[in-house]
Motif scaffolding. Structure first.
Motif, PDB file in Angstrom:
ATOM      1  N   ARG A  44       0.858  -1.179   0.000  1.00 26.07           N
ATOM      2  CA  ARG A  44       0.000   0.000   0.000  1.00 26.07           C
ATOM      3  C   ARG A  44       0.896   1.231   0.000  1.00 26.07           C
ATOM      4  NH1 ARG A  44      -0.004   2.725   4.733  1.00 26.07           N
ATOM      5  NH2 ARG A  44       0.669   1.593   6.619  1.00 26.07           N
ATOM      6  N   SER A  45       0.290   2.392  -0.270  1.00 23.98           N
ATOM      7  CA  SER A  45       1.016   3.659  -0.277  1.00 23.98           C
ATOM      8  C   SER A  45       0.320   4.654   0.651  1.00 23.98           C
ATOM      9  CB  SER A  45       1.074   4.236  -1.689  1.00 23.98           C
ATOM     10  OG  SER A  45       1.587   5.562  -1.676  1.00 23.98           O
ATOM     11  N   ASP A  46       1.107   5.464   1.337  1.00 23.37           N
ATOM     12  CA  ASP A  46       0.537   6.502   2.204  1.00 23.37           C
ATOM     13  C   ASP A  46      -0.142   7.610   1.396  1.00 23.37           C
ATOM     14  OD1 ASP A  46       1.527   5.230   4.482  1.00 23.37           O
ATOM     15  OD2 ASP A  46       3.444   6.294   4.365  1.00 23.37           O
ATOM     16  N   THR A  47       0.290   7.761   0.146  1.00 21.47           N
ATOM     17  CA  THR A  47      -0.253   8.844  -0.682  1.00 21.47           C
ATOM     18  C   THR A  47      -0.774   8.263  -1.993  1.00 21.47           C
ATOM     19  OG1 THR A  47       1.902   9.273  -1.705  1.00 21.47           O
ATOM     20  CG2 THR A  47       1.377  10.504   0.306  1.00 21.47           C
ATOM     21  N   SER A  48      -1.689   8.983  -2.592  1.00 19.25           N
ATOM     22  CA  SER A  48      -2.151   8.588  -3.912  1.00 19.25           C
ATOM     23  C   SER A  48      -1.053   8.836  -4.940  1.00 19.25           C
ATOM     24  CB  SER A  48      -3.408   9.375  -4.298  1.00 19.25           C
ATOM     25  OG  SER A  48      -4.467   9.095  -3.393  1.00 19.25           O
ATOM     26  N   ALA A 104      -4.525   6.194  -1.893  1.00 21.57           N
ATOM     27  CA  ALA A 104      -3.755   6.139  -0.634  1.00 21.57           C
ATOM     28  C   ALA A 104      -4.381   5.115   0.312  1.00 21.57           C
ATOM     29  CB  ALA A 104      -3.718   7.514   0.013  1.00 21.57           C
ATOM     30  N   ASN A 105      -3.499   4.441   1.059  1.00 22.81           N
ATOM     31  CA  ASN A 105      -3.906   3.519   2.131  1.00 22.81           C
ATOM     32  C   ASN A 105      -4.861   2.427   1.629  1.00 22.81           C
ATOM     33  OD1 ASN A 105      -2.443   4.897   4.246  1.00 22.81           O
ATOM     34  ND2 ASN A 105      -3.997   6.516   4.058  1.00 22.81           N
ATOM     35  N   THR A 106      -4.646   1.963   0.428  1.00 24.44           N
ATOM     36  CA  THR A 106      -5.426   0.876  -0.176  1.00 24.44           C
ATOM     37  C   THR A 106      -4.459  -0.247  -0.555  1.00 24.44           C
ATOM     38  OG1 THR A 106      -7.009   2.466  -1.045  1.00 24.44           O
ATOM     39  CG2 THR A 106      -7.030   0.260  -2.015  1.00 24.44           C
ATOM     40  N   ASN A 132       8.798  -1.062   5.564  1.00 20.79           N
ATOM     41  CA  ASN A 132       8.266   0.290   5.462  1.00 20.79           C
ATOM     42  C   ASN A 132       9.284   1.199   4.799  1.00 20.79           C
ATOM     43  OD1 ASN A 132       5.783  -0.256   6.966  1.00 20.79           O
ATOM     44  ND2 ASN A 132       7.152  -0.521   8.711  1.00 20.79           N
ATOM     45  N   HIS A 137       4.723   0.586   1.547  1.00 17.76           N
ATOM     46  CA  HIS A 137       4.796  -0.386   2.628  1.00 17.76           C
ATOM     47  C   HIS A 137       4.493  -1.768   2.079  1.00 17.76           C
ATOM     48  CE1 HIS A 137       4.682   2.946   5.558  1.00 17.76           C
ATOM     49  NE2 HIS A 137       3.822   3.490   4.697  1.00 17.76           N
TER      50      HIS A 137
END
Length: 870
Positions: A44-48, A104-106, A132, A137
């Motif tokens: 997943r990624s913290d940002t789009s 993000a966060n998907t 991380n 991540h």
């Protein structure tokens, strides 16, 4: 999202963001021939942003066509790309012709197909955690996924990493902006300096520079220099903050490096010994501190003046900047008269030599007095001790204690009194006399504890012991009690020949670093009689930290209605003066008691007495609404609780009402805790009981750390169990009370302490209750002297408040010991705490009975807290 299909040439690892760097190499580059398989990574990624490509690590034998896939977490294929132009081995990358947007966060899955196996892997790679690399991540669960060739991989095996990666680009189109510039720093040569920056923007990178030159490895939001030198003075530090949209350079921060200096300070600069008998000696202490910025060496310490000597600081002692050491100065007079002198401390400090002025008077008294530590109870006819001065240490907000013992000479003593002076410390700051509380100790003759269990902690047996403390002043009003018509008075005592009279002293160290700065404070205790005067010097080292007003350790002391002469309020006050809480505090007093006396919890039992019985009967089960109404009478933030039941060991009929009351309490608007006393925790009540109050003497303590829900308290009763655990009867040394309330409770994971009664007097509010504490509360006629009695009735001393005893003071000191350990635990020093405490407090059956060992451990913890103080 439409399916993106691309055919792309392989390239070297891109400079865009990836989970693993291009330098990463698998532990097993070639796992062998396994046949066709799809291998992947969940991420997943913290940002789009967009996924621009797929990467994987290739072994030489991993040949054939490789196709990369990007999937949703449910297996929907989002994009496919064929690897071409591969190198023989190492990282391979294929880029999508059209980058694939991700949210993000998907969670997504990236994979590739290995037609002949021979894939790279690290087994057990994700056992402990994911990987991380913000904003990317690699997930721990699920990860190391595999499946059939070309299909969505969903299986896992041995937490493996199959070395599949993605190439990511953030959608941020905003260049970085610095919101907090690096600040200039001033340090002393040999120290390091830390610079930091705060910036906005996505996926930021950092590169620190010194005088315009990039610093290797300095790529974080902050940079700490190596030890500085004077040559670094004036250096300019900047940081370049960047992302894919641009970069920005910070303002320059200047490093100022000053040369190291050495200076030796002393506190106090004058030591006054007062009157010292020619048959004894007295010791005071001074603190030597390196107040400079460079290490210094003490070359010599010398004392002048008849009878003065200095010790404990040998030649060659080295003090680092900020480090202190204690100098002991002794006055051993030879003949009567006034004496002056000095101590000269020579060093390589710029202000050497350092001088301490000394003064004292040699007297020849007609009686002797000596000092006894608070854990040493002095018998009526014990031989005189050798300690002639007090040397104490403590924190702000702490009460420290000691004893002065007077022995009657051949003709006896009359009109014996004791008084204290103020304590003078750094720069003339004083601890006022009002912070010193004095008591005359009262001797009790008791019948010893019977049938104690036969273990390693036997009672001392029948005898005469000092225990109740007669105050000189009323604790509540401050009025002197000497002029009253009391039966028992602290003042104007008569001491028979060869008999001892101990006096107890509490010093409450004022709060506030400006009110009571750290350092050494000196004063004296004067003992006067018709036959002469003796002065006992007092030295108090105040450490540079402060105990909280509300103790960390919780207590509930007395589950009975107040005895004759007490009210709920007066009983609670007498206990709180010694850091112990009653069953419940009157709601109208709770706010003031929390502020002034350290109240840290109260029961709601004055509103609803629960009283659950073994068969399930009870007195009341209040609803959540009723509990909310009762709790609203108390200050917000004060811990509140219900005492549900008493020693229902082996019962099951009580489960239903306990769970019902717990559910009602836990649904309240604020935290309401439940507690009950048992021999051992009961898993059937996990979740319903918040405070498990366990009888330590039966030695059924749960394994630590306790994970059954709620926390652990200890309690002691007249049941001595196997005879190994601490017991609180009068014929046991007071280390029993102190070590349980302090270091034992801490090492055994207990957060609270309970005792069933404090004023269970044998003869009501009368002198008989001072003279007789023999009780048989355990039944069968078994003697338990002092069981249920930690306070003594007020009428015989004409006070508005009950008097404490030595055992209650030991409990208070233990609660303060606990605070030392808890504060260090909060500072991340638990391993150091255990190093000092486990040798003396290993378990309820394995603990030290040596007061010196306990005091030494406390001293080590106190010194460490002092060193760690900001």
């Amino acid at each position: 999202m439409s399916l993106a299909i691309a055919l792309s040439f392989c390239t070297n690892v891109s400079a865009q963001q990836t989970i693993w760097p291009s330098t990463a190499v698998p532990a097993s580059v070639d796992s062998g021939a396994t046949g066709a398989v799809e291998l992947g990574v969940s991420f997943r990624s913290d940002t789009s942003g967009t996924i621009t490509g797929i990467r994987f690590y290739k072994s030489v034998a991993n040949t054939g066509l490789h196709v990369g896939h990007l999937w949703s977490s449910t297996g929907a294929l989002l994009a496919r790309v064929t690897f071409t132009g591969e190198r023989a081995s190492g990282w391979q990358q294929a880029n999508f012709s059209t980058p694939v947007p991700i949210s993000a966060n998907t969670v997504y899955v990236a994979s590739y197909g290995a037609a002949v196996g021979h894939f790279s892997a690290n087994w057990n790679y994700f056992v402990a955690s994911g990987v991380n690399t913000p904003p990317l991540h690699a997930l721990q669960t699920p990860d190391g996924v595999y499946g059939g060739l070309g299909r969505f991989p969903r299986s896992i095996h041995q937490a493996a990493n199959y070395w599949v990666d993605v190439v990511f680009k953030s959608t941020s189109s905003t260049a970085p902006s610095i919101t907090s510039q690096p600040a200039s720093k001033t340090v002393t040569a040999g120290q390091s300096a830390t610079f930091s920056v705060t910036a906005t923007g996505a996926a930021l990178s950092y590169q620190w520079r010194k005088n315009g030159t990039p610093i290797s490895g300095a790529t974080s939001v902050s940079y700490t220099t190596p030890a500085t030198a004077t040559a670094d003075n004036g250096a300019q530090f900047t940081v370049v903050v960047g992302n894919t949209a641009g970069s920005v350079t910070s303002n320059a921060a200047t490093l100022t490096v000053s040369a190291a200096t050495s200076a030796l300070s002393v506190s106090p600069t004058t030591l006054s010994f007062g009157n010292v008998d020619t048959s004894s000696n007295s010791m005071l202490t001074a603190t030597l501190k390196n107040s400079g910025t460079a290490s210094l060496t003490i070359s010599s310490v010398s004392a002048s003046g008849t009878g003065f000597s200095a010790s404990n600081v040998p030649s060659g002692t080295v003090l680092a900047p900020g480090q202190s050491t204690t100098l002991d100065v002794t006055f051993a007079p030879i003949s009567t008269g006034s004496v002056t002198g000095s101590v000269i401390v020579a060093s390589n400090a710029t202000n050497s030599p350092t001088t301490i002025s000394l003064a004292g008077s040699s007297v020849r008294s007609n009686f002797s007095a000596w000092v006894a530590p608070s854990l040493n109870r002095v018998g009526k006819t014990d031989a005189p001790g050798t300690l002639s001065s007090m040397a104490l240490s403590g924190a702000r907000g702490e009460t420290v204690d000691s004893q002065v013992v007077v022995q009657g000479p051949a003709g006896g003593l009359t009109n014996v009194n004791i008084s204290a002076s103020a304590l003078t410390g750094p720069n003339g700051v004083t601890i006022p006399v009002s912070n010193v509380t004095l008591y005359r100790e009262y001797y009790l003759t008791v019948t010893g504890t019977a049938n104690y269990g036969g273990g390693s902690n036997p009672p001392l047996g029948s005898g005469t012991y000092p225990e109740p403390l007669i105050p000189f002043n009323d604790p509540q009003t401050g009025a002197a009690l000497c002029g009253s018509s009391a039966t028992l008075k602290a003042c104007n005592a008569s001491i028979s020949p060869g008999q001892n009279q101990p006096y107890w002293m509490d010093i409450s160290i004022p709060r506030g670093s400006t009110v009571t700065p750290p350092g050494t404070y000196s004063g004296n205790i004067s003992v006067t009689a018709d036959q002469g005067t003796v002065t006992v010097p007092v030295s108090l080292t105040v450490w540079n930290f402060e105990l909280p007003m509300q103790p960390s350790e919780l207590t509930l002391w007395t589950l009975w209605s107040p005895g004759a002469g007490n009210t709920t309020a007066t009983l609670a006050r007498a206990l709180m003066r010694n850091k112990v809480m009653g069953w419940y505090d009157p709601a109208g007093n709770a706010g003031a008691d929390a502020t002034n006396l350290g109240l840290n919890r109260s029961g709601l039992d004055s509103y609803y007495y629960i009283g659950i019985q073994c068969n399930g009967a009870y007195s009341s089960i209040p609803s959540t609404s009723q509990i909310n109404s009762a709790a609203a009478n108390f200050p917000a933030g004060l811990g509140l609780d219900f005492y549900l039941a008493d020693e229902l060991n082996g019962c099951t009929g009580d489960y239903a009402p306990i769970k019902t009351l717990a559910a009602n309490a836990h649904a309240a608007n604020r935290s309401i805790k439940t507690m009950l006393t048992l021999d051992a925790v009961d898993p059937n009540l996990y979740g319903a009981v918040d405070h498990w109050v366990l009888l330590n003497s039966v030695q059924k303590w749960p394994a630590l750390p306790f994970s059954g829900g709620g926390d652990l308290w200890s309690y002691t009763s007249c049941n001595a169990g196997s005879g190994n655990a601490p017991e609180w009867m009068v014929d046991y040394p007071p280390i029993n009370e102190r070590i349980q309330a302090g270091f034992l409770n801490f090492t055994q994971g207990a957060t609270g302490l309970l005792y069933y009664r404090a004023d269970g007097w044998t003869a009501g509010n009368a002198i008989g209750s001072w003279n007789n504490v023999d009780t048989t509360a355990c039944g069968g006629g078994l003697g338990r002297p002092g069981d249920g009695i930690f306070l003594y009735p007020p009428a015989p001393i004409a006070s508005t408040e009950s008097a404490p005893g030595i055992r209650l003071k030991a409990i208070r000191d233990g609660i303060q010991d606990y605070e030392y350990a808890q504060m260090l635990k909060n500072l991340g020093q638990l391993n150091v705490v255990n190093t000092h405490l486990l040798p003396i407090a290993a378990s309820w059956s394995n603990w030290s009975h040596d007061p010196n060992a306990l005091e030494s451990a406390r001293l080590q913890l106190g010194q460490l807290l002092h060193q760690l103080a900001p």
